[in-house]
Scaffold this motif. Structure first.
Motif, short mmCIF file in Angstrom:
data_model
loop_
_atom_site.label_atom_id
_atom_site.label_comp_id
_atom_site.label_asym_id
_atom_site.label_seq_id
_atom_site.Cartn_x
_atom_site.Cartn_y
_atom_site.Cartn_z
N UNK A 42 69.45 33.79 -5.38
CA UNK A 42 70.55 33.84 -4.42
C UNK A 42 70.19 33.03 -3.18
N UNK A 43 68.91 33.07 -2.79
CA UNK A 43 68.45 32.30 -1.64
C UNK A 43 68.51 30.80 -1.94
N UNK A 44 68.14 30.41 -3.16
CA UNK A 44 68.26 29.00 -3.55
C UNK A 44 69.71 28.54 -3.43
N UNK A 45 70.61 29.34 -3.94
CA UNK A 45 72.03 28.96 -3.90
C UNK A 45 72.57 28.97 -2.48
N UNK B 12 71.15 25.75 -0.76
CA UNK B 12 71.77 24.52 -1.27
C UNK B 12 73.28 24.48 -1.02
N UNK B 13 73.79 25.47 -0.29
CA UNK B 13 75.19 25.45 0.13
C UNK B 13 76.18 26.03 -0.84
N UNK B 14 75.75 26.75 -1.85
CA UNK B 14 76.67 27.31 -2.82
C UNK B 14 77.19 28.69 -2.44
N UNK B 15 76.48 29.39 -1.57
CA UNK B 15 76.91 30.70 -1.09
C UNK B 15 76.81 30.76 0.42
#
Length: 102
Positions: A58-61, A64-67
């Protein structure tokens, strides 16, 4: 399964792995695993701090601007946005050449 995780934030990595398998190029597939999967596993499993895989993804997303946030649902613990664990995830992304927006 392997391609699914990277497909969310680095589609070219997932395609590279998939294409290697489709072509029967085991050496190229193993190279992708060495370059991308081993650092991710090192972060989650073998690192100084064993990170929860869902919170880390979730932190990666988020990075990277997905969440909009990196919060995960209870009973899992979210990573502190300003904490050391998020710094480790950011460092991993830089190591594998994935651009972050946060």
């Amino acid at each position: 399964c392997y391609a699914d995780a990277y497909a969310m934030f680095a589609p070219p990595v997932a395609w590279s792995f998939f294409n290697s398998l489709e072509q029967g190029d085991v050496v190229a597939a193993v190279d992708v695993i060495r370059q991308y999967e081993i650092p991710w596993s090192d972060l989650l499993i073998f690192g100084r701090r064993k990170l929860d895989s869902k919170a880390a993804m979730k932190t990666v997303l988020w990075l990277t601007g997905h969440f909009e946030t990196n919060r995960v649902r209870f009973p899992r613990t979210s990573l502190d946005p300003g904490g050391a664990e998020v710094g480790l995830v950011r460092q991993f992304l830089q190591q594998v050449g994935v651009e972050t927006v946060r």
